[in-house]
Structure formats: structure tokens, C-alpha cells
Scaffold this motif. Structure first.
Motif, PDB file in Angstrom:
ATOM      1  N   SER A  85       5.965 -23.567 -10.989  1.00  0.00           N
ATOM      2  CA  SER A  85       7.012 -23.051 -10.032  1.00  0.00           C
ATOM      3  C   SER A  85       6.212 -22.216  -9.008  1.00  0.00           C
ATOM      4  O   SER A  85       6.802 -22.126  -7.762  1.00  0.00           O
ATOM      5  CB  SER A  85       7.847 -22.168 -10.655  1.00  0.00           C
ATOM      6  N   ASP A  86       4.999 -21.569  -9.057  1.00  0.00           N
ATOM      7  CA  ASP A  86       4.269 -20.899  -8.310  1.00  0.00           C
ATOM      8  C   ASP A  86       2.771 -20.887  -8.405  1.00  0.00           C
ATOM      9  O   ASP A  86       2.005 -19.905  -8.719  1.00  0.00           O
ATOM     10  CB  ASP A  86       4.907 -19.169  -8.368  1.00  0.00           C
ATOM     11  N   PRO A  87       2.435 -22.136  -7.897  1.00  0.00           N
ATOM     12  CA  PRO A  87       0.901 -22.224  -8.257  1.00  0.00           C
ATOM     13  C   PRO A  87       0.271 -21.524  -7.384  1.00  0.00           C
ATOM     14  O   PRO A  87      -1.148 -21.258  -7.626  1.00  0.00           O
ATOM     15  CB  PRO A  87       0.879 -23.924  -8.060  1.00  0.00           C
ATOM     16  N   ALA A  88       0.337 -21.107  -6.287  1.00  0.00           N
ATOM     17  CA  ALA A  88      -0.396 -20.261  -5.308  1.00  0.00           C
ATOM     18  C   ALA A  88      -0.573 -18.853  -6.048  1.00  0.00           C
ATOM     19  O   ALA A  88      -1.936 -18.419  -6.214  1.00  0.00           O
ATOM     20  CB  ALA A  88       0.381 -19.843  -4.046  1.00  0.00           C
ATOM     21  N   SER A  89       0.240 -18.073  -6.566  1.00  0.00           N
ATOM     22  CA  SER A  89       0.030 -16.928  -7.569  1.00  0.00           C
ATOM     23  C   SER A  89      -0.660 -17.259  -8.716  1.00  0.00           C
ATOM     24  O   SER A  89      -1.618 -16.604  -8.978  1.00  0.00           O
ATOM     25  CB  SER A  89       1.425 -16.312  -7.776  1.00  0.00           C
ATOM     26  N   THR A  90      -0.367 -18.302  -9.281  1.00  0.00           N
ATOM     27  CA  THR A  90      -1.203 -18.687 -10.642  1.00  0.00           C
ATOM     28  C   THR A  90      -2.753 -19.032 -10.331  1.00  0.00           C
ATOM     29  O   THR A  90      -3.487 -18.754 -11.041  1.00  0.00           O
ATOM     30  CB  THR A  90      -0.662 -20.011 -11.101  1.00  0.00           C
ATOM     31  N   GLY A  91      -3.051 -19.695  -9.101  1.00  0.00           N
ATOM     32  CA  GLY A  91      -4.494 -19.926  -8.708  1.00  0.00           C
ATOM     33  C   GLY A  91      -5.162 -18.562  -8.456  1.00  0.00           C
ATOM     34  O   GLY A  91      -6.310 -18.701  -8.737  1.00  0.00           O
ATOM     35  N   ASP A  92      -4.470 -17.833  -7.736  1.00  0.00           N
ATOM     36  CA  ASP A  92      -5.067 -16.415  -7.608  1.00  0.00           C
ATOM     37  C   ASP A  92      -5.488 -15.844  -8.804  1.00  0.00           C
ATOM     38  O   ASP A  92      -6.376 -15.029  -9.005  1.00  0.00           O
ATOM     39  CB  ASP A  92      -4.187 -15.455  -6.762  1.00  0.00           C
ATOM     40  N   TRP A  93      -4.580 -15.545  -9.850  1.00  0.00           N
ATOM     41  CA  TRP A  93      -4.533 -15.009 -11.075  1.00  0.00           C
ATOM     42  C   TRP A  93      -5.878 -15.847 -11.995  1.00  0.00           C
ATOM     43  O   TRP A  93      -6.591 -15.138 -12.496  1.00  0.00           O
ATOM     44  CB  TRP A  93      -3.212 -15.208 -11.858  1.00  0.00           C
ATOM     45  N   LEU A  94      -6.065 -17.174 -12.147  1.00  0.00           N
ATOM     46  CA  LEU A  94      -7.184 -17.968 -12.557  1.00  0.00           C
ATOM     47  C   LEU A  94      -8.547 -17.432 -11.802  1.00  0.00           C
ATOM     48  O   LEU A  94      -9.308 -17.081 -12.425  1.00  0.00           O
ATOM     49  CB  LEU A  94      -6.764 -19.311 -12.441  1.00  0.00           C
ATOM     50  N   LYS A  95      -8.531 -17.567 -10.511  1.00  0.00           N
ATOM     51  CA  LYS A  95      -9.669 -16.849  -9.839  1.00  0.00           C
ATOM     52  C   LYS A  95     -10.092 -15.563 -10.498  1.00  0.00           C
ATOM     53  O   LYS A  95     -11.251 -15.441 -10.286  1.00  0.00           O
ATOM     54  CB  LYS A  95      -9.634 -17.294  -8.470  1.00  0.00           C
ATOM     55  N   SER A  96      -9.171 -14.877 -10.417  1.00  0.00           N
ATOM     56  CA  SER A  96      -9.381 -13.379 -10.529  1.00  0.00           C
ATOM     57  C   SER A  96     -10.130 -13.409 -12.122  1.00  0.00           C
ATOM     58  O   SER A  96     -11.173 -12.627 -12.184  1.00  0.00           O
ATOM     59  CB  SER A  96      -8.124 -12.533 -10.599  1.00  0.00           C
ATOM     60  N   TRP A  97      -9.439 -13.989 -13.098  1.00  0.00           N
ATOM     61  CA  TRP A  97      -9.927 -14.057 -14.435  1.00  0.00           C
ATOM     62  C   TRP A  97     -11.087 -14.868 -14.320  1.00  0.00           C
ATOM     63  O   TRP A  97     -12.016 -14.379 -15.253  1.00  0.00           O
ATOM     64  CB  TRP A  97      -8.883 -14.634 -15.382  1.00  0.00           C
ATOM     65  N   SER A  98     -11.439 -15.698 -13.579  1.00  0.00           N
ATOM     66  CA  SER A  98     -12.865 -16.467 -13.496  1.00  0.00           C
ATOM     67  C   SER A  98     -13.788 -15.353 -13.267  1.00  0.00           C
ATOM     68  O   SER A  98     -15.045 -15.583 -13.757  1.00  0.00           O
ATOM     69  CB  SER A  98     -12.603 -17.432 -12.543  1.00  0.00           C
ATOM     70  N   THR A  99     -13.754 -14.501 -12.340  1.00  0.00           N
ATOM     71  CA  THR A  99     -14.616 -13.488 -12.059  1.00  0.00           C
ATOM     72  C   THR A  99     -14.775 -12.467 -13.079  1.00  0.00           C
ATOM     73  O   THR A  99     -15.904 -12.220 -13.587  1.00  0.00           O
ATOM     74  CB  THR A  99     -14.298 -12.786 -10.938  1.00  0.00           C
ATOM     75  N   THR A 100     -13.589 -12.132 -13.439  1.00  0.00           N
ATOM     76  CA  THR A 100     -13.755 -10.941 -14.597  1.00  0.00           C
ATOM     77  C   THR A 100     -14.438 -11.477 -15.945  1.00  0.00           C
ATOM     78  O   THR A 100     -15.355 -10.790 -16.648  1.00  0.00           O
ATOM     79  CB  THR A 100     -12.287 -10.630 -15.017  1.00  0.00           C
ATOM     80  N   LEU A 101     -14.204 -12.744 -16.405  1.00  0.00           N
ATOM     81  CA  LEU A 101     -14.861 -13.317 -17.410  1.00  0.00           C
ATOM     82  C   LEU A 101     -15.995 -14.135 -17.233  1.00  0.00           C
ATOM     83  O   LEU A 101     -16.594 -14.657 -18.432  1.00  0.00           O
ATOM     84  CB  LEU A 101     -13.776 -14.392 -18.275  1.00  0.00           C
ATOM     85  N   SER A 102     -16.406 -14.202 -15.938  1.00  0.00           N
ATOM     86  CA  SER A 102     -17.801 -14.806 -15.561  1.00  0.00           C
ATOM     87  C   SER A 102     -17.639 -16.348 -15.944  1.00  0.00           C
ATOM     88  O   SER A 102     -18.770 -17.005 -16.633  1.00  0.00           O
ATOM     89  CB  SER A 102     -18.970 -14.204 -16.355  1.00  0.00           C
ATOM     90  N   ASP A 103     -16.531 -17.016 -15.972  1.00  0.00           N
ATOM     91  CA  ASP A 103     -16.349 -18.386 -16.309  1.00  0.00           C
ATOM     92  C   ASP A 103     -15.784 -19.087 -15.110  1.00  0.00           C
ATOM     93  O   ASP A 103     -14.622 -19.164 -14.835  1.00  0.00           O
ATOM     94  CB  ASP A 103     -15.485 -18.565 -17.432  1.00  0.00           C
ATOM     95  N   PRO A 104     -16.440 -19.800 -14.355  1.00  0.00           N
ATOM     96  CA  PRO A 104     -16.046 -20.234 -13.336  1.00  0.00           C
ATOM     97  C   PRO A 104     -15.089 -21.497 -13.385  1.00  0.00           C
ATOM     98  O   PRO A 104     -14.282 -21.670 -12.532  1.00  0.00           O
ATOM     99  CB  PRO A 104     -17.231 -20.816 -12.464  1.00  0.00           C
ATOM    100  N   ALA A 105     -15.296 -22.238 -14.574  1.00  0.00           N
ATOM    101  CA  ALA A 105     -14.228 -23.125 -14.779  1.00  0.00           C
ATOM    102  C   ALA A 105     -12.836 -22.739 -14.961  1.00  0.00           C
ATOM    103  O   ALA A 105     -11.848 -23.396 -14.507  1.00  0.00           O
ATOM    104  CB  ALA A 105     -14.564 -24.000 -16.257  1.00  0.00           C
ATOM    105  N   ILE A 106     -12.768 -21.709 -15.181  1.00  0.00           N
ATOM    106  CA  ILE A 106     -11.029 -20.977 -15.135  1.00  0.00           C
ATOM    107  C   ILE A 106     -10.444 -21.164 -13.733  1.00  0.00           C
ATOM    108  O   ILE A 106      -9.367 -21.588 -13.704  1.00  0.00           O
ATOM    109  CB  ILE A 106     -11.229 -19.747 -15.852  1.00  0.00           C
ATOM    110  N   GLY A 107     -11.391 -20.714 -12.849  1.00  0.00           N
ATOM    111  CA  GLY A 107     -10.824 -20.756 -11.587  1.00  0.00           C
ATOM    112  C   GLY A 107     -10.638 -22.264 -10.965  1.00  0.00           C
ATOM    113  O   GLY A 107     -10.137 -22.240  -9.754  1.00  0.00           O
ATOM    114  N   GLN A 108     -11.245 -23.141 -11.520  1.00  0.00           N
ATOM    115  CA  GLN A 108     -11.204 -24.497 -10.943  1.00  0.00           C
ATOM    116  C   GLN A 108     -10.222 -25.488 -11.761  1.00  0.00           C
ATOM    117  O   GLN A 108     -10.145 -26.600 -11.217  1.00  0.00           O
ATOM    118  CB  GLN A 108     -12.803 -25.089 -11.258  1.00  0.00           C
ATOM    119  N   ILE A 109      -9.395 -25.013 -12.326  1.00  0.00           N
ATOM    120  CA  ILE A 109      -8.164 -25.807 -13.343  1.00  0.00           C
ATOM    121  C   ILE A 109      -7.394 -26.226 -12.198  1.00  0.00           C
ATOM    122  O   ILE A 109      -6.733 -25.412 -11.567  1.00  0.00           O
ATOM    123  CB  ILE A 109      -7.719 -24.989 -14.399  1.00  0.00           C
ATOM    124  N   PRO A 110      -7.016 -27.428 -12.074  1.00  0.00           N
ATOM    125  CA  PRO A 110      -6.044 -27.976 -11.015  1.00  0.00           C
ATOM    126  C   PRO A 110      -4.655 -27.857 -11.683  1.00  0.00           C
ATOM    127  O   PRO A 110      -4.353 -27.527 -12.685  1.00  0.00           O
ATOM    128  CB  PRO A 110      -6.251 -29.429 -11.013  1.00  0.00           C
TER     129      PRO A 110
END
Length: 555
Positions: A85-110
Motif C-alpha cells: 500500500s505504501d511502497p515508497a515508505s517501505t523502500g526508504d525503510w529497507l534502505k535504512s536497514w540495509s545501511t544499519t545491517l551492512s547488507d545491500p541486498a535488503i535495500g534492493q528488494i523490488p
């Protein structure tokens, strides 16, 4: 401690429930709040990331979330709702955790975009038939309902797949059905009201549409287990299973779960550096290694466990997860969060680490209240009452107990909590209890042994089971006799001395030869100044016979 901040929802005097509702009449349900607010309290567990990938674009299988009550199914379902329902907010959340957990794959989930999302907690029993959810909440639902009824709805028990496809072509939809098994199992299935059969057939239609037309329908269903009839029709189309009890190694699952717990409880847990935490825990960790004889090859891994679990000791979390919650039939993550939140509110501000010794039996705010609320077995409540009586027994029997048994509350609390465990794991060895007491400075071994012995001697529900001490409902008869005999408050009328005098007379003068020759008299404590007051009338000097009163015992 170290600026750790409990989330606002856990700070009140009475802890709010942690159960997740997708929606409610107050518009505060998990799907009714902004996606950013809900995702703020959400940790990207392996299960959640798997679910997000499964509902993404180019995916073609229904999703089934499997887990017993309290594991977090509804939270995951709500997160998937916001994902679409809100992919924009979810995308920002995934990118933030991608940085926190040092896992680029998390921020790249379509992420999927442009779909209507309908979510319903079926256990609220607001709908008798699944198709009513679509007819009522889909923008084209009223039209399709009218078309079905115009075709003679009574001739077909359930709407056809063609009608459902027509509706979905108008507005592609993601349908989330939370607590599907609870709802399904409650349906009647008689000749007159074959509602379970209708639900069984309709979920098959939805499952097949979700598989064959994934661009039109994403179907997400939660069930308690994968063996129910509720799950079987979905299973036929090979759904993606998000199983809370499977996936990944046990260590990785445990690591993931504990980070989720800490993120759910605290605002800033992941922002506190490991070096600062390790410095705070240094004494406790070193004592843990010494008491348990931890090999040097294991110490680095164990030290990481302590840092990862802080402010809770890993041996406390393991005790609660593997033993206490299993023994009490509690609702897993949901109840564990409540227990740990209360424990931290009570003791976490000043304690460098929280252990089983922080469960104060006389203080419900210490986590005991939340734990007891989770306990379905009356036996464990009764065991607490027994432990409290033992606590009272020690304080009454030991003069100046505050200095002689300074850790009395902690010892009793720790032993009680560890005695709830199942099977032969109940109870604890003395070294484990000493570890639970250790905070900023070591506890002297000799002083602890003396203190523990004093507690055991004056308690009557503590039993020795091999090397372990354990609280049991049944009394330890020897301990009770010894504790009672030492408790001066039980004999303020001098009845103990009177009984002792009788026993002494019997032991010395019991033989026939002594009884005929001597009169055995046990004189009172002030025998030197007033030897006769308090004696039975038959023992007064004027009642003596020819036997010699030469053997006199005083006390």
C-alpha cells in the motif's frame, strides 16, 4: 543504563497489550496508522524479508504465514500490507536497514506498486463468507455481487472464478486474510449450512487465481500450522511458506529473533556501541566464565552473545524462551515482550545486566506480574506462593537477616523462576544462582555459600535434586522441621523448651533401671535463682519419693 530508552508504549504503569490488530473501530489498527510509524517498530527479520520478496512484482504464488499464537504473524501481515500500500515508505525503510545491517541486498528488494490492498482479521467474525469481504470492500464488488445475484446466486453456492476475475481486472488486489484457520475451524458444515465446504472451495478459487494471474491477485493467508484443513487447498498450488519455526540455522534464527525483540522494546538499542556494552558487562561475563569453567575457545562467542542480548543476560533469555514459556503455555513473542518490558521498567535503569535474580517475588512490577498473566497452569502460581512463604520463613528465622542474607530476595526469585522449567531442567546449581547475583562486582564465594546454606536451612520447599536446588510444591520434611525448630517466633510461649525437657527426661530416664533408682528433672533456664517455678506439680520437691534426684538437667 548507557542511555537505553524503552519505547513509550511500554512506559505506562499498566503495560498495553502487544497483540497486533490489522484494523479496529478506533482507527488505531496496524493497517490504519501511517506506514512509516508502523515500520519504525518493525525489525527486518528473515521471515519478513522473505514475505516482502514473495509479494513483490514478478512473483506468482500465494503466501502462507505459519506460526502459533503470539509469534508475530499479525505483525508480519501488517508489514506486508504497508509494503504494497505504501511502497515508497517501505523502500526508504529497507534502505535504512540495509545501511544499519551492512547488507545491500535488503535495500534492493523490488516492491509491487499500484495495487488495492484489503486486509481482514477473520477472527473478529465480521464476515460469514470470504466473498463478502471482496463484495463490500472492492470498488467493483457491489457490481459483481449484483451480477452474481442476477444470475441466480442460489444456483451456485459460491461466486465463479470468472466473476472474481472480472472484479480483479477492474482493480488488481492484494488480499490478506489473518487468522484464517481460526475462522475456518469455527464454520459449521451441515447439510443445511455447508459453510465450511463453501469456504474450502472458494479459497481454492482464490489460490488458483493468485497463481495463474499474479498481476491481478496477491493472496496472503495466516494459519497456526500446516496440517489443518484450512491450509490444504492453498497447499495444492505450492504457496510460499513463511514458517516462524523453519528457515535458516537455529543460531541464525535465534540471533534474528533476539534483535527483533530488542528493537521492539527499545528506541535506540542498536545505536549503543558494543564496546560500551562490553565494558559494562565485564565483571558479570568473567564470573560467568569462572563459575561454569567456560573453555577459552568458547569465550569469544559467549562474549558476543552477552553483548548482543544486553540489557538481558543470554542465560535469562534462553531460560524464558526454552523453558519457562514452554512450561507455562505462554504466547511466545507477545508475552515475552511484556515480561521483558516490565522487568526493565523495574530494574533496568541501574542494573548493568538483567538476570533471573531480578524477578522479585514480592513485586509484580519486576516482570512477575506479566509472567503470571501469561501462565495458564495454576501449579506455577501456587509455586510462587510457596516461594513467598519460604521468603517469609527465612526473614523470621534469621535475626538481622538483612546483613546475614543480603541477597535473599534475589536467590529466592532466581530459584523460583528456574524451578518453573520443564522436566529435569528445573532448578539450578548453586554456581548458576551466584552468577545471577553478580552485577558490577563479584560475589565472594565463601560468603555466598554461607548465605545460600542459611536460605536452604530455613526454607521448607527447597529440595536437592542431584547437584540442583529446586522449589517444589511439596514440602521438604527435614528442612521444615529444622526451619521451624530454629524459628524463635514460633515458640514465644516456651513450648519448645517444655517439649525439649520432656524429650530429655525420656532419653535419660527411659530405662526401667534408671526410672526405679533416680528421678530425672530438667530444670528451667533460670535454675540457679529459681529452680522450681514452672516445673510440673509432680516434680516439685515436696512430691519427691525415695528415688534420688541426683541427676538434674537444666536448659
Amino acid at each position: 543504563m548507557l542511555g537505553l530508552k524503552l519505547r513509550d508504549e511500554f512506559k505506562g504503569r499498566r503495560l498495553k497489550g502487544t497483540a497486533i490488530e490489522l484494523s479496529n473501530d478506533a482507527n488505531t489498527g496496524a493497517t490504519q496508522v501511517p506506514a512509516r510509524d508502523f515500520l519504525e517498530i518493525t525489525y527486518p527479520t528473515l521471515d519478513l524479508l522473505k514475505g516482502i520478496e514473495a509479494v513483490g512484482p514478478q512473483q506468482g504464488r500465494p503466501v502462507v504465514v505459519i506460526g502459533e499464537r503470539g509469534l508475530g504473524k499479525s505483525h508480519l501481515m501488517a508489514a506486508l500490507y504497508h509494503t504494497v500500500s505504501d511502497p515508497a515508505s517501505t523502500g526508504d525503510w529497507l534502505k535504512s536497514w540495509s545501511t544499519t545491517l551492512s547488507d545491500p541486498a535488503i535495500g534492493q528488494i523490488p516492491l509491487r506498486n499500484g495495487m488495492l490492498v484489503i486486509g481482514e482479521s477473520l477472527h473478529r467474525q465480521r464476515y460469514k463468507f470470504l466473498w463478502d469481504i471482496l463484495f463490500e470492500r472492492h470498488p467493483h464488488g457491489t457490481y459483481i455481487k449484483g451480477k452474481w445475484e442476477g444470475m441466480g446466486a442460489s444456483k451456485t453456492d459460491i461466486p465463479s472464478d470468472q466473476l472474481i476475475l472480472e472484479m480483479l481486472r477492474h482493480s488488481p488486489t492484494m488480499l490478506l486474510l489473518d487468522e484464517f484457520q481460526t475462522w475456518f475451524d469455527g464454520l459449521t458444515n451441515t447439510k443445511q449450512y455447508p459453510w465450511k465446504n463453501w469456504a474450502f472451495n472458494f479459497i481454492q478459487i482464490l489460490s488458483e487465481i493468485a497463481k495463474e494471474y499474479p498481476e491481478l491477485l496477491v493472496l496472503v493467508v495466516s494459519v497456526r500450522n500446516g496440517t489443518s484443513d484450512a491450509y490444504q487447498q492453498i497447499h495444492r498450488v505450492n504457496p510460499v511458506q513463511v514458517d516462524f519455526r523453519a528457515g535458516g540455522s537455529p543460531d541464525k534464527i535465534q540471533h534474528d529473533r533476539r534483535r527483533m525483540l530488542l528493537h521492539r522494546l527499545f528506541e535506540n538499542r542498536l545505536q549503543i556501541g558494543s564496546s560500551a556494552i562490553e565494558g559494562t558487562l565485564d565483571v558479570h561475563i568473567n564470573e560467568y566464565f569462572r563459575q561454569l569453567g567456560t573453555p577459552s575457545s568458547e569465550q569469544d562467542r559467549k562474549r558476543r552473545d552477552f553483548v548482543e542480548c544486553w540489557p538481558f543476560a543470554p542465560h535469562l533469555l534462553q531460560l524464558l524462551e526454552d523453558q519457562v514459556l514452554v512450561a507455562t503455555d505462554a504466547q511466545e513473542t507477545r508475552d515475552l515482550i511484556r515480561i521483558l518490558a516490565n522487568l526493565h521498567k523495574s530494574s533496568g535503569e541501574n542494573a548493568p545486566i538483567l538476570t533471573a535474580a531480578d524477578f522479585r517475588l514480592d513485586d509484580d512490577a519486576s516482570g512477575i506480574g506479566a509472567l503470571l498473566d501469561s501462565v495458564a497452569n495454576q501449579q506455577h502460581r501456587a509455586l510462587r506462593d510457596k516461594a513467598l512463604r519460604n521468603l517469609t520463613s527465612v526473614t523470621e528465622a534469621v535475626p538481622d537477616h538483612a546483613s546475614k542474607v543480603p541477597h535473599l530476595q534475589e536467590i529466592i526469585g532466581s530459584l523460583w523462576l528456574r524451578s518453573i522449567a520443564v522436566g529435569n531442567m528445573a532448578g539450578a546449581e548453586p554456581s548458576v544462582l551466584q552468577i545471577d547475583l553478580t552485577r558490577a562486582k563479584p560475589v565472594d564465594d565463601n560468603a555466598f555459600q554461607v548465605e545460600l546454606a542459611t536460605v536452604i536451612e530455613n526454607s521448607f520447599n527447597i529440595h536437592q535434586d542431584g547437584a540442583r536446588l529446586v522449589f517444589k510444591e511439596e514440602e521438604n520434611p527435614q528442612a521444615k522441621v529444622m526451619a521451624s525448630a530454629r524459628n524463635d517466633r514460633l515458640f514465644t510461649d516456651g513450648s519448645d523448651l517444655i517439649q525439649l525437657a520432656k524429650e530429655t527426661r525420656y532419653v535419660i530416664g527411659g530405662s526401667e533401671e534408671v526410672a526405679k533408682t533416680f528421678r530425672v528433672i530438667a530444670l528451667p533456664r533460670n535454675w540457679l535463682n529459681d529452680p522450681w517455678t514452672g516445673l510440673d506439680e509432680s516434680e516439685q520437691p515436696e512430691r519427691w519419693d525415695d528415688r534420688l534426684p541426683g541427676t538434674s538437667i537444666f536448659h
